[in-house]
Scaffold this motif. Structure first.
Motif, short mmCIF file in Angstrom:
data_model
loop_
_atom_site.label_atom_id
_atom_site.label_comp_id
_atom_site.label_asym_id
_atom_site.label_seq_id
_atom_site.Cartn_x
_atom_site.Cartn_y
_atom_site.Cartn_z
N ALA A 74 -12.84 6.08 25.07
CA ALA A 74 -13.26 5.15 25.90
C ALA A 74 -13.60 3.90 25.37
O ALA A 74 -13.72 3.70 24.24
CB ALA A 74 -14.27 5.76 26.58
N PRO A 75 -13.39 2.83 26.05
CA PRO A 75 -13.86 1.45 25.54
C PRO A 75 -15.16 1.52 24.95
O PRO A 75 -15.84 2.08 25.49
CB PRO A 75 -13.44 0.58 26.87
CG PRO A 75 -12.70 1.28 27.70
CD PRO A 75 -12.86 2.68 27.60
N GLU A 76 -15.40 0.71 23.88
CA GLU A 76 -16.53 0.40 23.30
C GLU A 76 -17.59 -0.19 24.24
O GLU A 76 -17.31 -0.99 25.03
CB GLU A 76 -16.45 -0.26 21.87
CG GLU A 76 -15.59 0.60 20.85
CD GLU A 76 -16.40 1.90 20.58
OE1 GLU A 76 -17.56 1.88 20.61
OE2 GLU A 76 -15.61 2.84 20.21
N SER A 77 -18.89 -0.13 24.01
CA SER A 77 -19.82 -0.73 24.79
C SER A 77 -19.80 -1.99 24.98
O SER A 77 -19.84 -2.76 26.11
CB SER A 77 -21.21 -0.49 24.15
OG SER A 77 -21.58 0.94 24.11
N ALA A 78 -19.44 -2.84 23.89
CA ALA A 78 -19.02 -4.30 23.87
C ALA A 78 -17.83 -4.89 24.19
O ALA A 78 -17.40 -5.90 24.36
CB ALA A 78 -19.73 -4.90 22.60
N GLN A 79 -16.83 -3.90 24.46
CA GLN A 79 -15.52 -4.26 25.03
C GLN A 79 -15.43 -4.67 26.37
O GLN A 79 -15.68 -4.53 27.03
CB GLN A 79 -14.59 -3.08 24.53
CG GLN A 79 -13.19 -3.35 24.68
CD GLN A 79 -12.24 -2.16 24.21
OE1 GLN A 79 -12.84 -1.12 23.62
NE2 GLN A 79 -11.03 -2.12 24.42
N ALA B 117 -11.59 15.47 31.02
CA ALA B 117 -10.30 15.11 31.82
C ALA B 117 -10.74 14.03 32.93
O ALA B 117 -10.04 13.24 33.19
CB ALA B 117 -9.93 16.58 32.26
N TRP B 118 -11.88 14.12 33.49
CA TRP B 118 -12.46 13.36 34.45
C TRP B 118 -12.11 12.04 34.06
O TRP B 118 -11.71 10.89 34.98
CB TRP B 118 -13.56 13.61 35.29
CG TRP B 118 -14.06 12.90 36.46
CD1 TRP B 118 -13.73 13.00 37.73
CD2 TRP B 118 -14.80 11.86 36.33
NE1 TRP B 118 -14.23 12.13 38.48
CE2 TRP B 118 -15.03 11.31 37.70
CE3 TRP B 118 -15.47 10.93 35.41
CZ2 TRP B 118 -15.70 10.12 38.00
CZ3 TRP B 118 -16.22 9.90 35.53
CH2 TRP B 118 -16.15 9.41 37.11
N MET B 119 -12.89 11.70 32.92
CA MET B 119 -12.84 10.25 32.38
C MET B 119 -11.64 9.78 32.15
O MET B 119 -11.27 8.57 32.60
CB MET B 119 -13.78 10.30 30.97
CG MET B 119 -14.99 10.50 31.34
SD MET B 119 -16.01 9.04 32.18
CE MET B 119 -16.03 7.84 30.89
N VAL B 120 -10.71 10.35 31.69
CA VAL B 120 -8.98 9.95 31.60
C VAL B 120 -8.57 9.78 32.95
O VAL B 120 -7.80 8.68 33.25
CB VAL B 120 -8.44 11.04 30.70
CG1 VAL B 120 -7.10 10.44 30.46
CG2 VAL B 120 -9.04 11.05 29.06
N GLU C 275 -4.00 11.25 31.57
CA GLU C 275 -3.87 9.95 31.35
C GLU C 275 -2.69 9.08 32.23
O GLU C 275 -2.71 8.11 32.85
CB GLU C 275 -3.70 9.54 29.80
CG GLU C 275 -3.21 7.87 29.56
CD GLU C 275 -2.95 7.75 28.12
OE1 GLU C 275 -1.87 7.59 27.73
OE2 GLU C 275 -3.97 7.99 27.33
N LEU C 276 -1.57 9.99 32.17
CA LEU C 276 -0.37 9.58 33.03
C LEU C 276 -0.59 9.40 34.25
O LEU C 276 -0.20 8.80 35.01
CB LEU C 276 0.85 10.60 32.50
CG LEU C 276 1.57 10.75 31.20
CD1 LEU C 276 2.50 11.86 31.14
CD2 LEU C 276 2.14 9.30 30.85
N THR C 277 -1.53 10.28 34.95
CA THR C 277 -2.03 10.41 36.41
C THR C 277 -2.46 9.08 36.51
O THR C 277 -2.57 8.33 37.87
CB THR C 277 -2.86 11.46 36.80
OG1 THR C 277 -1.99 12.60 36.46
CG2 THR C 277 -3.45 11.75 38.13
#
Length: 227
Positions: free
Chosen positions: A47-52, A107-110, A129-131
């Motif tokens: 996942a993106p980092e906290s500060a990203q 899976a839910w996060m992606v 991810e493709l979905t």
């Protein structure tokens, strides 16, 4: 006649799998949770980092790392989480597939576009991810940098390093414990008088903050620096 390797396995048995970690989870970031003081990295996702920051569909910057963490926390809510260990990473975190009411959180996060498949370690969530990409969910609605590239640039001091706007410690209020986010995304608190306290700067725009007590810092997901 049985071979020696067979007899050895028969006598000692097969290695036992680690027991599932079960309990209420607090969210550190979009791919890390804590259950009963055990830090758990979600297997196969990044996942993106906290500060990203990322750009939304209109090209506007937004805190995608913060959005990912909030999405995971909201999705879990007060449900009990069960994590099945797969490995241990170099930071000592358990790497696991975590579920809430049997639903795969990784899976839910992606699938919702809050994280990407971490192909470096697994292709288990590539289809998710493709979905997300085809439906333009989450970060796929705009543009973003691969979290691992973002971390690499930040460590190298590139353009994605910490912004220059820094918040001064609020010693007058008595809240003088500095909550810093490391280059690797770890949330670490520094007490007055400790080794890195004076050189640590708190950047509220990057999600960093001051704390009034160690208990408050720990409850928010920050941990003590490694000695």
């Amino acid at each position: 006649m049985r071979s020696w390797p067979y007899l050895f396995v028969l006598l000692l048995g097969t290695p036992a799998l680690a027991d599932p970690i079960v309990g209420r989870a607090s969210v550190t970031d979009g791919d890390t949770v804590v259950i009963r003081e055990t830090r758990i990295r979600l297997h196969g996702i990044d996942a993106p980092e906290s500060a990203q920051t990322c750009k939304d569909a209109t090209g506007k910057d937004y805190r995608c790392g913060q959005a990912a963490a909030l999405a995971l926390a909201d999705h879990i809510g007060k449900r009990v989480v069960t994590c099945e260990p797969r490995d241990t990473d170099r930071y000592g975190r358990v790497v696991a597939v975590c579920r809430a009411e049997s639903k795969d959180l990784n899976a839910w996060m992606v699938r919702e576009g809050h994280a990407i498949a971490y192909r470096r370690y697994s292709e288990e969530y590539v289809n998710s991810e493709l979905t997300a990409k085809s439906l333009r969910h989450g970060i796929w609605a705009g543009t973003f940098q691969d979290p691992s590239d973002w971390r690499r640039e930040k460590r190298a001091g590139g353009e994605h390093s910490r912004p220059e706007t820094l918040a001064a410690p609020t010693k007058a209020s008595g809240c003088n414990i500095k909550g810093n986010i490391s280059a690797g995304g770890e949330r670490i608190y520094h007490l007055p008088g400790t080794r890195d306290y004076d050189r640590t700067r708190v950047n509220d725009r990057a999600g960093e903050r001051m704390f009034c007590s160690v208990d408050e810092a720990k409850a928010a997901g920050w941990c003590a620096p490694r000695s």
